[in-house]
Structures are given as C-alpha cells and as structure tokens.
Design a protein around this motif. Structure first.
Motif, PDB file in Angstrom:
ATOM      1  N   GLN A 122      42.275  57.113  58.106  1.00 13.80           N
ATOM      2  CA  GLN A 122      40.827  57.128  57.915  1.00 13.80           C
ATOM      3  C   GLN A 122      40.248  58.523  58.171  1.00 13.80           C
ATOM      4  N   ARG A 126      38.098  60.501  55.461  1.00 10.09           N
ATOM      5  CA  ARG A 126      36.736  60.985  55.738  1.00 10.09           C
ATOM      6  C   ARG A 126      36.662  62.508  55.654  1.00 10.09           C
ATOM      7  N   GLU A 277      42.347  51.107  44.667  1.00  8.48           N
ATOM      8  CA  GLU A 277      41.431  51.793  43.762  1.00  8.48           C
ATOM      9  C   GLU A 277      41.992  53.156  43.373  1.00  8.48           C
ATOM     10  N   GLN A 666      38.477  49.528  31.486  1.00  7.92           N
ATOM     11  CA  GLN A 666      37.312  49.879  30.675  1.00  7.92           C
ATOM     12  C   GLN A 666      36.891  51.305  31.007  1.00  7.92           C
ATOM     13  N   ARG A 673      35.514  51.938  34.744  1.00 15.31           N
ATOM     14  CA  ARG A 673      34.498  51.015  35.261  1.00 15.31           C
ATOM     15  C   ARG A 673      35.089  49.917  36.121  1.00 15.31           C
ATOM     16  N   ASN A 674      36.382  49.705  36.062  1.00 13.02           N
ATOM     17  CA  ASN A 674      36.931  48.568  36.798  1.00 13.02           C
ATOM     18  C   ASN A 674      38.244  48.883  37.521  1.00 13.02           C
ATOM     19  N   PHE A 677      41.450  45.161  41.472  1.00 12.45           N
ATOM     20  CA  PHE A 677      41.982  43.874  41.010  1.00 12.45           C
ATOM     21  C   PHE A 677      40.899  42.793  40.990  1.00 12.45           C
ATOM     22  N   THR A 678      39.680  43.152  41.414  1.00 19.78           N
ATOM     23  CA  THR A 678      38.570  42.229  41.235  1.00 19.78           C
ATOM     24  C   THR A 678      38.176  42.195  39.766  1.00 19.78           C
ATOM     25  N   ASP A 679      38.243  43.349  39.128  1.00 17.20           N
ATOM     26  CA  ASP A 679      37.740  43.430  37.756  1.00 17.20           C
ATOM     27  C   ASP A 679      38.779  43.847  36.736  1.00 17.20           C
ATOM     28  N   LEU A 681      41.742  42.312  35.549  1.00 12.08           N
ATOM     29  CA  LEU A 681      42.367  41.002  35.762  1.00 12.08           C
ATOM     30  C   LEU A 681      43.759  40.971  35.159  1.00 12.08           C
ATOM     31  N   ILE A 682      44.691  40.453  35.927  1.00  9.53           N
ATOM     32  CA  ILE A 682      46.031  40.200  35.412  1.00  9.53           C
ATOM     33  C   ILE A 682      46.275  38.693  35.499  1.00  9.53           C
ATOM     34  N   THR A 684      47.221  35.000  36.336  1.00 10.50           N
ATOM     35  CA  THR A 684      47.712  34.263  37.498  1.00 10.50           C
ATOM     36  C   THR A 684      48.668  33.182  36.992  1.00 10.50           C
TER      37      THR A 684
ATOM     38  N   PHE B  37      37.463  49.157  52.407  1.00  9.67           N
ATOM     39  CA  PHE B  37      36.990  50.104  51.394  1.00  9.67           C
ATOM     40  C   PHE B  37      36.028  51.140  51.987  1.00  9.67           C
ATOM     41  N   ARG B 179      39.560  34.628  33.517  1.00  5.03           N
ATOM     42  CA  ARG B 179      40.898  34.074  33.628  1.00  5.03           C
ATOM     43  C   ARG B 179      40.784  32.709  34.280  1.00  5.03           C
ATOM     44  N   ILE B 184      35.858  36.132  39.780  1.00  5.48           N
ATOM     45  CA  ILE B 184      34.442  36.150  40.113  1.00  5.48           C
ATOM     46  C   ILE B 184      33.664  35.613  38.920  1.00  5.48           C
ATOM     47  N   VAL B 259      30.627  45.153  33.630  1.00  2.00           N
ATOM     48  CA  VAL B 259      32.047  45.219  33.348  1.00  2.00           C
ATOM     49  C   VAL B 259      32.641  43.820  33.131  1.00  2.00           C
ATOM     50  N   ARG B 260      31.957  42.809  33.639  1.00  2.00           N
ATOM     51  CA  ARG B 260      32.511  41.453  33.517  1.00  2.00           C
ATOM     52  C   ARG B 260      32.034  40.720  32.274  1.00  2.00           C
TER      53      ARG B 260
END
Ligand SMILES: Cc1cc2nc3c(=O)[nH]c(=O)nc-3n(C[C@H](O)[C@H](O)[C@H](O)COP(=O)(O)OP(=O)(O)OC[C@H]3O[C@@H](n4cnc5c(N)ncnc54)[C@H](O)[C@@H]3O)c2cc1C
Lengths: 747, 291
Positions: A122, A126, A277, A666, A673-674, A677-679, A681-682, A684, B37, B179, B184, B259-260
């Motif tokens: 950290q 920083r 990220e 994207q 923009r993404n 792994f929230t945006d 997507l792979i 499941t 994060f 998916r 989300i 983006v979604r």
C-alpha cells in the motif's frame, strides 16, 4: 542464493500412467486444496513491494516528471523512471518498439511511466500517486480503419503499419454465379486469466539477478530483460513460478524488467503483484478486427473464390501482431478447399491498448468472418449449413489459402457430420437455470426461441513461417534408494494445461520407469520455446520423447545385444553403474516463409480442425442468450491424455462462448471502460452447457506419437457456431461479436 | 487499521457516535472491495457481526422486522414464504459465497442503484429502522435513497433492521444481466399485488440514480384492476392494460448509457419485465382465488 518461500517445487506425485492414459495431474490436488504456490504467493524475508505508475491517457507527451514527493514518503526505497533503465529502454517480441518506462511519449492508457519500491504494497501504491507528471495531451489515433491514412499522425517512426500480408492464390479476377459479401467486426477479448501478473526479483552480490515469475517462455523473457538491464543473458536467471492461466497474455513482458530494476537498485528482493484492475492494463489483449469478406460460389455452393480484407488493431506496440496478421491471412479462407483466394491482412498501430497473443491467435477473428460467410452462402444457394461445409471442407491433399498442401488428416466434412449426428438437447425443462437470463428470473419461457448453428475452424500448430522452433529436454535416470527414477528437466511452461502430467507420461512410457520427477522449469536448461500455438505437447513432448530414446540408447550400450522392449529393460541392473543423463534439442520439421507478393508457401507445421454445433435459446424480447448445447468434434491425432484433451476442448469452447456473447474490453477514445471482473464478464458454470465431445485420433505421421495440438481449435469454432445459432433463432444478421442484448433488441 | 468489535447494540451506537469515521462492516462484501481498491480509507472498521440485535428476524402479526445482518442465504431459506419478492431477489445476488455473507443491511448501507434488495423493499413499502445515540427513527423506503450510493442515514446512525408487511399478495422480482448468474443488474424490477388494500407496489433498480417506485404505473394498474373488480376474480387483463403498465414502468426510469447497457435497452427491458412479472403475479392471484 536463498530460495524464496512458495517457489516452485519438484513435482513427483505418483501418476502411474503412460501415454494415452488419463494420468492424474501431479499439481491437481495442490490446486484443488488451495495449496499450490502461485507466483503471487512468493515470499522472501526483507523483500520490498513494487508498484507502477501508468499513463491515464491514451496519447500524450510527458512534459514534466518529478519523483521528489514520492521519494520523500516514509517506507519508499526507490522511485525509478526511464532515466534509470540500465540498458536499452526498449523491448518487444518481434519489434523492440516498447519502452520499459515511457520517456517522452505515452502511447496507450496504462503505459508504465515510473516504478516504486516500498516496504509495504500500500505504501508503494500510495507513493505512485505522489509522483508528479505533467502531460501534454495529443489526439489519440483510435480508428484502425484510418490508421494507415496519410493524414493520420504516425505513432512510430516507420508509420502505423505493423505488417501487411498478401495472399494471392489462383486467379483474382475469376467470377462466380453466387456472391455473398459482408462486413464483420470482432471486439477486444481479454485472456482473463485468474492469476494476475506477479513475480519476485532477487538481486545477487555480483550484480546479477534471479527472477521468479509466471510467464510463457522463460528464454524469450530473458532475451528481452537482460539487454534492458544492461546485463548479459547469463546474469539473468529465471525460474518459473506457479502460473494462474496465460492464454497468450504472458507472452509479452509485464513486470519482469521493473522488478529486476528495483531489486538491483535497492539490493533487496522486490515483489510485484498486479491488482485485477492493473492486470487489464498490464497485458496485451486479443486484436479487435474489422473484416470485409466476399465469397463466390457455383450454384451448388462450391467455393470459387474468397476475397477478404482484414484489419487487426494492434494498439500502441507491435507485440506479436506480425504473426497474428499472418495467421489471419493464411487461415483466412478457413478449412475449405478454394482455388482462388485474395486476402489482404493488415496489422496497424493505434493508441488503443496493445494487442497480441490470445488463444486462437488471428484464426479466431478470421473464423468469425468466413464461417458467417459460409452460412450466408448456404442460404443464398438454398442448402443447409452442414451441407455447405461438407461440400467445401478441406481434406488431406487439399491446399490452404497459402497454397500449402495438407499432408495429414484434414477431416473437415467428417467433423461436421459428427457434431450434426450427435443427439440434440431436450427442450427446456423450465428450470430457471436453463433459461436465458438464468437465475435472474427474467423469463419463464416468454419470448424464447431456439436456434441451431454450426462452426468449423482451422489452426496452425507450432510456430510458423520458417521460425527455428525447438525445445530442449534433459532427462536423468538413476537409482534412488534402489529404485529407478527419471527426472525430467525442461524450461517448458506449465500454465494449467497439464504439460507436467504429460511429460511424466512420456518418460514413463519411453523409459519403462514408474517414478518420474518433473524439475521446476528454469533457464539452467535450454529453451523449450513458448507455451503457445498449441505447441508444447508437440515440441517439448517430442523433445522428451527424443531424449528418453537417447537415454535408453546409452543405457543399452551398457548391455550390448539387448533386444527387449523398453518396458522390460532391466533398469535396476543397468543403473548400478551410475546415472545416465542426456540433453536433447529437438526440432519439428522446417516451415517456409511466405512469398512476400503472394503469401504462398508451406508456412505451417501442422493444421488442426474442430467443429461445433451450438444450440441456443434466445429471449428475443430481452436479447438474452442461453447456450443450451455446445457439442464438439475434434481430431487430436493421438489423445495423449484423454481427460486433459477433453478439458482443453471444454475450456476452449467456453472461451469461444465468452467471445460470442459477453466478453469484450470496451474501449472508447483509447480508454478502457470495464477493467474489472465486475464488468468484463466471463462465462460462469451456469452459462456453459454440458458438452458432448467427440475426439478423433487420426494420426499425423509427421508428429511425435501422431499427435495434433489441441488447445486452440475449440476456441475458434465455438464462437461462430453460437452466433450462427443466435441468427437461426432471431433471423438477425449479427455481424459483430460479442453479440449484446442491444444488438438483439435493436436498442 | 483499527477494528472495533462491539457485542451489544448500545455499544455499537456509542462507538459510531464517538468516531463517525468508523466504517460499519457486516458481511463485508462491499466494504472489503472498497478497502482493497483503496476507494475507502476508513480510520477503522466497526464490526457489527457480533451484535445479536441485528442477527435475527421476528414476526408480530402481519409485520416482519428483519435485522440488518440477516443474510441473503437466510432470507432464501427462512423467509421465502413471507417475503417471496425479496427471496427471489436474494436468489439473484452474486454467488453462494456472496449470499452467505452479504446482508440486506449492507445492501441498504451501500444504497447502490443496482442493489437487488431495494426493488422488492420498495414494492412492499418497507421501512428502514435506523438508530443513533440520539434516538431511533423509521425511514420509509422511498425516502431512504437520496442519490447515487447515498442514503438518508446520518453519519452517526446505524441501520438496525427493516420492517415490512408479510406479503399481502403475489410478489415477483426479475433482473437483467448479460450473463446467467453472478451479475450486476442492468435493470431490475419488483412488483407486488395487494389484494386486500387494492394496491400495486413496484420497485425499479439500475435504471436511475436511485432505486425508485414507478408511482404512475402503480396507480394506473391498481385503478384498472379495481375498475374491473378483478382483485377478487382476476379475469385476464387486456393486453392494452398490460402494455400500458409496461410503458409506465419504463417511463418512470431515468436510465443512462453505460458500460453495462444503453438507456434505450434498459427502458425496453423494464417494460418487458414489468409485463412478464405482472403476468406471473396475475396467474398467482388467480391461483389463490381458485384455491
Ligand atoms: C462478487 C460480488 C457479487 C455481488 N453481487 C451482487 C448482486 O448480485 N446484487 C447486489 O445487490 N449486490 C451484489 N454485491 C454487493 C454486495 O454483496 C451487497 O451489496 C450486499 O448486500 C452487501 O452486504 P454486506 O453485509 O456484505 O455489506 P458490507 O460490505 O458489510 O457493508 C456495505 C455497506 O453498508 C454499510 N453497513 C453495513 N451494515 C450497516 C449497518 N448495520 N448500519 C449502517 N451501515 C451499514 C457499510 O459501512 C458499507 O458502506 C456483490 C458483491 C460481490 C463482491
């Protein structure tokens, strides 16, 4: 040197199975129980943590760079910039066009500008925020279609063209009765491996360095790291650490030089681990493609010609773009027999993220184009998608777009018939998990339409175009506590595919030993080449087979006249006189470069084929897709480890599914923009259907054991099969992947 | 980082009053992501997992009080009959691991426009019970969300529970994700039909800066049903009514392109979800009347 904890160990769990059996992975239990040491687990007392300052801009001039505030922070040991790069500030797989740390210009968002070592991760992160950089923003070049225009700024001294490959096979003026034409687009897919870039550099007293790292090709890393550090190659020793997936994303350097620079500067071990990220900025992606295809055929649907223009967006640096461009070109007419092929394949520089190797490597993009075209053609001549592929499928003796004669099995028609004849999945059970949208409860059957589609793909195995592609294997056979033990030492990288299992199987079969130890991969043995191009089983497998045969020969010299089979060699007796150790450098048969004007030649070592049949349920009102079945037939020459083969086909098909319906980085104006792994997507387990897999074993007489590379072909054919199925369900053209709900609903 | 671990509710309230910089943590499925994060740099964490008052739910007649720390897994297991809409929403949350840790209190604490618990709470007219050393108050759910990831909670307040009536009629929840699990919401919708009060409840997620009700759609549909005297004998609703309801739900949203998904897609999806969930509820209502 003291070895870090969680560095790789020998692997020697007893897997008593030889070639052709489903031997259990020696690293399997460790991985399942969470004990396997990945590179991010490396640890050494007194080590520092590295962090990287990256450009927030796609294209900018660095006007001012000041590290004072960062250096003054407590716990910070070093802050380095381009001025501190000890050797040449440039690296790259094919062109050394990429700086270790940017000096005057940044060419993509995420380009490394400075690095920090601190006593806590950290603190390091920083401190990165305390580095002052002033940028002069430049207009980024983001459209690959205009990257080559005169008016477009040149991002590199030689302009924005990385490579142009021309295919001119047969007659490019020939006419056909039926012509179909379309433009296609492929979005930017990410390899999305689970183990982020990481490694540990340990400085030595004499100014040399040891690097423990997760990568794909130790020697090519070393060949780029040493000159950047101003060291000789033998002053950089690399040991492979646990790799959490690769899929091409570890072919380029990421943190390697940075960690070594920080370690050499601070004289402390330095560990670098990217966050999720950061990982999205820290490796290359699959090239987005724009493709224009024209197919001409006779009234029966037999191909007369294929014409294509393919533009691959290489992003800011060359990476492996030249080879990707060649693949897209030489495989650009697909697994079909066609006498006249005209293809122009371009790789260009832009200020988008650098793109390079990813499973399928140029063949994936082209396959979306030519397979979509085959379906259009089928429709135009009024035959079904299976028939058009059967009629045109390549076979042994046929020639590829590059004019290469295929001199082993090319069972395209058979593969398509195989998947066609497999049982169809039952109608939807009504269980939410089987519905488009899944457990989100968006439909109970309303709006749902089923579709079926087919895809076939072609992929070159091993490195092409005359590349000197070899692997080195060392095997030592000796008695340990009275028992014969073989130890296999290569620098071939296990990325999760199961190579370590396979090398032990080969040694066991060739030497007739039970106990086989796989030594950690490192640079103390010669190069094994890259774990890519589906080549390690072929090339390092071939090397281990060859070295085992050499060991056997040496052993038999100890008893002239022995004629039994290897399995019956009296090993205990023969080894009493001491161990036998041999090292072999093994090459596959040579290939040729492409003719620069016509793209003709024999560029590929081996070609591999897979076919998929996809069945999808599409919620046509919401644009959501459930892939209900994704069945595959693939020729693998010889199933060296049948379970591992099926595993590769499952995984490759899933990655193709991802590209078909969800996976895309994207990029807008050069900015991601993404990156999460929230945006990003792979698939499941609820997105991936159970698969029926047919494995054909049509031996290739030129390959060790008759085997054919397995890893990539299923990734190539699964995507177009799924998109074809969605088209069948919706009647939409769908010329861009991944297919999004917006495309299906016109919103 | 400091870790404060009260074992009683008053002690928790004292702790946050003394140091409002403390970040409450329950399941940690949002908090730990933010900390990792470096989006949140709290002076310390206030671990609420040992506070017994937050851990359980209780029923008083037709009213439920559900403690802030009740997890999605427990809602699915224990409250599916009493709060079917929320239970359905809970099934769509993340993965089994997230459902085992994540709580409705935490969802409210984060106040994300995409929080899946919010639409059913809106449709069911829940109230959020919050407390500080200054006292306790109940915030009606549609006044709780005040902006993107912002709620009406004061810095020294903690969420104790939410209160909601036992489902007075059919409830449904549906969400869109690109998916089939672990996603989300691109848009989500909850609906409830209260046959006794002749009320329609709705909640929209991921389609505006805050989760919100579709008030016009509620009034329109309740009026249509009442007009047809269909609450007690649910004859099929005319297509035009269902269609209009969908349109009004979509109109209540203020989605953006991100983006979604696109705003246009979100509106379309909401109207489809509204029509479908209404259909399922209607069939359910019909089933109840027939039973
Ligand atoms: C992989 C993953 C998948 C996810 N999927 C979904 C999904 O599908 N749908 C969805 O809605 N969410 C999802 N989430 C987000 C998260 O799981 C939910 O928001 C969950 O409800 C948070 O609950 P928690 O108990 O973990 O909250 P915490 O992380 O502990 O807290 C969340 C917030 O609430 C505050 N807080 C917690 N308790 C209190 C209290 N008693 N009083 C005041 N403030 C409090 C915290 O300070 C913090 O700001 C996902 C998260 C992850 C990591």
């Amino acid at each position: 040197m003291t070895v870090p904890t969680r560095a790789p160990d020998r692997l020697s769990s007893p897997i008593s199975a030889g070639v052709g059996e489903s031997a259990v992975r020696p690293d399997g239990t460790l991985k399942v129980t969470g004990e396997f040491a990945y590179s991010s687990d490396l640890w050494m007392d007194g080590m520092l943590w590295g962090a990287t300052l990256r450009s927030p801009h796609a294209y900018a001039r660095i006007v001012h760079l000041d590290t004072t505030r960062a250096l003054a922070a407590t716990g910070v040991f070093a802050v380095l910039t381009h001025e501190d790069v000890p050797g040449r500030n440039a690296y790259g797989l094919e062109h050394k066009d990429q700086p270790v740390l940017a000096s005057d210009v940044v060419r993509y968002q995420g380009e490394p500008v400075a690095i920090v070592a601190a006593d806590h991760p950290q603190t390091a992160r920083r401190a990165v925020a305390l580095i002052d950089v002033e940028y002069d923003l430049l207009d980024p070049v983001v459209d690959p279609s205009t990257a080559l225009d005169e008016a477009t700024p040149r991002l590199h001294p030689d302009g924005n063209l990385v490579r142009h490959v021309r295919i001119r096979k047969g007659n490019d003026a020939v006419q056909a009765d039926v012509v179909v034409t379309a433009d296609y687009e492929v979005g930017m897919q990410d390899q999305a491996f689970l183990g982020p870039e990481s490694g540990l550099a340990v400085p030595a007293e004499d100014g040399s360095v040891d690097l423990f790292v997760a990568t794909q090709w130790l020697h090519v890393d070393r060949g780029q790291i040493a000159p950047a550090l101003g060291l000789d190659e033998d002053q950089v020793r690399i040991t492979l650490s646990g790799v959490g997936g690769a899929f091409g994303a570890r072919e380029d350097l990421s943190m390697q030089v940075h960690a070594c620079m920080l370690a050499l500067r601070t004289r402390r071990p330095v560990k670098v681990v990217y966050s999720r990220e950061e990982s999205f900025f820290g490796h290359v992606h699959r090239h987005p493609a724009r493709m224009h295809y024209e197919h001409g055929a006779d009234r029966d649907g037999r191909l007369v010609y294929v014409k294509a223009e393919i533009i691959l967006d290489g992003g800011a640096y060359a990476s492996s773009t030249p080879a990707v461009v060649a693949n897209a070109a030489t495989l650009g007419s697909g697994p079909y027999a066609v006498d006249n092929v005209t293809i122009d394949s371009y790789g260009v520089y832009t200020n988008n993220p650098p793109c390079g190797a990813m499973r399928g490597f140029g063949a994936v993009q082209a396959a979306f184009g030519y397979e979509s075209q085959m379906d259009r053609l089928a429709e135009a001549v009024g035959i079904d998608p299976v028939e058009i592929r059967v009629r045109n499928g390549l076979a042994e003796g046929g020639t590829t777009a590059a004019g290469q004669v295929i001199d082993s099995a090319a069972p395209v028609a058979e593969l398509v018939r195989w998947v066609h004849d497999l049982p169809m999945p039952p109608p939807s059970s009504g269980d939410l998990r089987s519905m488009p949208g899944g457990v989100s409860n968006s439909t109970h059957g309303e709006g749902v339409v089923r579709g079926v589609g087919y895809g076939v793909g072609i992929k070159n195995i091993c490195f092409s175009e005359g590349f000197d592609d070899y692997s080195t294997a060392r095997v030592r056979l000796e008695l340990v506590a009275g028992e014969p033990v073989a130890s296999v030492h290569t620098s071939a990288v296990e990325v999760g595919q199961g190579l370590v299992t396979l090398l032990a199987q080969i040694a066991r079969t060739e030497l007739g030993v039970q106990q086989v130890t796989i030594e950690p991969a490192d640079t103390s043995v010669g190069s094994a080449g890259s774990t890519s191009a589906s080549r390690q089983t072929y090339v390092t497998g071939g090397a281990v087979q060859a070295v085992c045969q050499q060991v056997r020969k040496r052993l038999l010299e100890r008893r002239p006249g022995y004629v039994g089979s290897p399995g019956d060699m009296p090993l205990r007796e023969l080894l009493v006189d001491g161990p036998v150790e041999e090292t072999v450098e093994w090459r596959h048969r040579p290939t040729t470069p492409l003719d620069p004007e016509t793209g003709q030649g024999s560029p590929h070592v081996q070609l591999a084929f897979a076919a998929h049949r996809a069945v999808v349920d599409v919620d046509t009102e919401l644009g959501l897709v459930k892939v209900v079945a994704l069945d595959c037939a693939q020729d693998v020459g010889r199933a060296m480890n049948p379970q591992a083969v099926v595993g590769q086909i499952h995984g490759g098909s899933a990655q193709g599914l991802g590209l078909a319906v969800m996976e895309e980085i994207q990029v807008v104006d050069g900015l991601l923009r993404n990156p999460s792994f929230t945006d990003y997507l792979i698939p499941t387990i609820l997105d991936m259907p159970p698969m029926q897999v047919e494995v054909l074993e049509l031996a290739d007489p030129h390959a060790p054991y008759g085997l054919r590379g397995v890893g990539e072909p299923p990734t190539i054919s699964s995507t177009p099969a799924i998109v074809a199925a969605i088209r069948a369900a919706t009647g939409l053209e769908l010329t861009r992947i991944p297919v999004r709900p917006e495309h299906l609903t016109g919103t | 980082m400091q870790m404060v671990r009260p074992t009683t509710w008053p002690a928790a309230l004292d702790a946050i009053a003394a140091e409002p910089g403390l970040l409450p943590i329950s399941g940690g499925t949002d908090v730990m992501v933010d900390v990792n994060f470096d989006r949140e740099r709290p002076t310390g964490l206030l671990d609420l997992t040992r506070v017994p008052e937050l851990a359980d739910w209780s029923r008083d007649g037709d009213l439920l009080r559900v403690g802030a720390n009740v997890t999605y897994a427990r809602i699915i297991d224990e409250l599916a009959a009493l709060l079917p809409g929320l239970a359905m929403a809970s099934r769509t949350v993340g993965s089994p691991q997230i459902r085992n840790r994540g709580t409705v209190g935490g969802n409210l604490g984060s106040a994300s426009p995409a929080g899946d618990a919010h639409p059913p709470l809106l449709a069911g007219l829940a109230e959020v019970e919050v407390e500080s050393v200054r006292g306790s108050r109940r915030i009606p759910i549609d006044e709780f969300f005040v902006g993107v990831k912002r709620s009406d909670l004061a810095p020294d307040e903690l969420i104790a529970a939410f209160h909601a009536p036992v489902a007075p009629g059919p409830q449904q929840f549906a969400k869109i994700g690109t998916r089939n699990a672990m996603v989300i919401a691109v848009a989500s919708f909850a609906i409830e039909l209260d046959g006794a009060a002749h009320r329609v409840g709705t909640g929209i997620g991921s389609a505006a800066a805050t989760p919100r009700r579709a008030a016009d759609a509620e009034t329109f549909l309740a009026g249509e049903i009442t007009e047809r005297a269909a609450w007690d004998s649910p004859t099929p609703l005319p297509d035009a009514v269902v269609q209009r309801f969908g349109e009004l739900v979509a109109a209540a949203a203020s989605p953006i392109d991100d983006v979604r998904g696109t705003a246009a897609y979100r509106r379309r999806a909401l109207s489809v979800l509204a029509r479908r969930t209404l259909g399922w509820c209607w069939a359910d209502l019909d089933g109840r009347q027939c039973a």
